[in-house]
Design a protein around this motif. Structure first.
Motif, PDB file in Angstrom:
ATOM      1  N   GLU A  65      -4.355  -5.446 -10.856  1.00 37.62           N
ATOM      2  CA  GLU A  65      -4.558  -6.857 -11.168  1.00 37.62           C
ATOM      3  C   GLU A  65      -5.462  -7.540 -10.151  1.00 37.62           C
ATOM      4  N   ASN A  66      -5.226  -7.282  -8.869  1.00 34.80           N
ATOM      5  CA  ASN A  66      -6.008  -7.960  -7.830  1.00 34.80           C
ATOM      6  C   ASN A  66      -5.990  -7.107  -6.569  1.00 34.80           C
ATOM      7  N   ARG A  67      -7.012  -6.288  -6.434  1.00 33.60           N
ATOM      8  CA  ARG A  67      -7.073  -5.361  -5.307  1.00 33.60           C
ATOM      9  C   ARG A  67      -7.174  -6.089  -3.969  1.00 33.60           C
ATOM     10  N   ALA A  68      -7.981  -7.141  -3.919  1.00 38.28           N
ATOM     11  CA  ALA A  68      -8.178  -7.861  -2.659  1.00 38.28           C
ATOM     12  C   ALA A  68      -6.881  -8.514  -2.186  1.00 38.28           C
ATOM     13  N   ARG A  69      -6.122  -9.083  -3.097  1.00 36.64           N
ATOM     14  CA  ARG A  69      -4.875  -9.737  -2.711  1.00 36.64           C
ATOM     15  C   ARG A  69      -3.862  -8.726  -2.199  1.00 36.64           C
ATOM     16  N   MET A  70      -3.754  -7.572  -2.878  1.00 41.59           N
ATOM     17  CA  MET A  70      -2.809  -6.557  -2.431  1.00 41.59           C
ATOM     18  C   MET A  70      -3.199  -6.017  -1.058  1.00 41.59           C
ATOM     19  N   ALA A  81      -4.752  -7.755   1.219  1.00 45.73           N
ATOM     20  CA  ALA A  81      -4.421  -8.821   2.163  1.00 45.73           C
ATOM     21  C   ALA A  81      -2.933  -8.849   2.480  1.00 45.73           C
ATOM     22  N   LEU A  82      -2.102  -8.398   1.549  1.00 45.34           N
ATOM     23  CA  LEU A  82      -0.658  -8.351   1.760  1.00 45.34           C
ATOM     24  C   LEU A  82      -0.227  -7.132   2.580  1.00 45.34           C
TER      25      LEU A  82
END
Length: 321
Positions: free
Chosen positions: A199-204, A206-207
């Motif tokens: 869904e969102n590689r950048a957000r994961m 960052a987490l």
């Protein structure tokens, strides 16, 4: 227990869907004794498309070279049966390992890239393996295919008969186990993290999620399932042809996944069954124009989403939502 907990949705047991799959397969095995070869083919194809769904639908990695993993398992199992031992389960383990090892080695390189570059590199790897299989005739048989090996009895007792009864049950059993394991993996925290990467590689990232490691593990697991499917194909057909590494096989698997719906696992099973049955029926009627029927079915799925089709059917039949 408070009111909120008492009203929380209860998840279905993880064994329910595989058990339903097993029941459907056993009914088909008992009711269609003249179509056991077709049932075996559906089970093998479904396992292959299931492995593709892990890559495309769950991890969000576009590939058109998935046949490389299937072919690696097929040739590994065939060569093992020809030169080492004809035990089916040992050969299945070898094919599964070959698919996983190829996925691990190639994935470590492929996952450095994204999008169209990743897609084209998967095609390139499959073509390289196809070229190697053509040239290594002493091991693969080249254009003539790998043949001349005999499979021993399954579990030392059940021989592969001409009717295909043992082969059908064997392929069905491996499919059920593969589907069960895939379902457990996808529904686990690991699987949820992989969906999040999709869904969102950048957000994961960052987490703090190890994105590349998770994707490589998923790709390796998918390679193991694809290798198992290839091993089953080699063992039940007693031949491995070059088309097990072909671009056409990868493209057909993607079509099946689209037909059934990506990202749901059971969609891979449905799509493989629909495509194989359409292919078998249409080819028996007219072997030169069966692709027209497949193309029409694919257009219908793309233009009319399943949710819209079910809504229209419920409205016509007067069913309540």
């Amino acid at each position: 227990m408070n009111g909120t907990d008492s009203q929380a949705p209860r998840m279905a047991p993880p064994w329910r869907a595989p058990l339903i799959l097993l029941g459907i397969g056993l009914i088909a095995w008992w009711a269609l004794p003249d179509q056991l070869g077709l049932l075996t083919r559906i089970a093998i194809t479904a396992l292959f498309v299931l492995s593709l769904d892990l890559v495309v639908g769950i991890a969000g990695l576009a590939t058109l070279g998935h046949a490389a993993l299937f072919g690696a398992g097929a040739y590994a199992a065939g060569i093992f049966a020809l030169r080492v031992h004809g035990d089916p389960l040992m050969g299945l383990a070898v094919g599964t390992g070959a698919g996983a090892l190829l996925a691990l080695a190639s994935g470590a390189f492929l996952l450095r890239y994204h999008g169209f570059t990743f897609l084209m590199l998967t095609v390139a790897i499959a073509q390289i393996l196809l070229s190697l299989a053509q040239k290594a005739r002493d091991w693969t048989g080249g254009d003539d295919g790998l043949s001349g090996f005999m499979m021993g009895p399954l579990l030392g007792r059940f021989a592969f008969d001409l009717e295909g009864r043992t082969a059908a049950l064997y392929a069905l059993g491996v499919l059920v186990v593969g589907y069960y394991v895939a379902r457990r993996v996808v529904d686990s925290p690991f699987g949820l993290a992989v969906r999040g990467i999709h869904e969102n590689r950048a957000r994961m990232a960052a987490l703090g999620t190890p994105v590349t490691t998770r994707l490589l593990a998923t790709y390796t697991f998918a390679g193991a399932l694809a290798g198992a499917a290839g091993a089953l194909s080699a063992q039940t057909h007693a031949i491995v042809a070059l088309d097990s590494l072909s671009f056409a096989l990868s493209a057909e698997a993607l079509v099946m996944l689209i037909l059934g719906g990506a990202g749901r696992l059971h969609g891979a099973l449905i799509g493989a069954a629909i495509f194989t049955l359409l292919h078998h029926t249409a080819a028996s009627i007219n072997p030169y124009h069966w692709l027209f029927i497949i193309g029409a079915a694919l257009m219908a799925v793309v233009l009319v989403p399943p949710q819209k089709a079910w809504g229209w059917l419920r409205a016509r039949l007067g069913w309540k939502a």
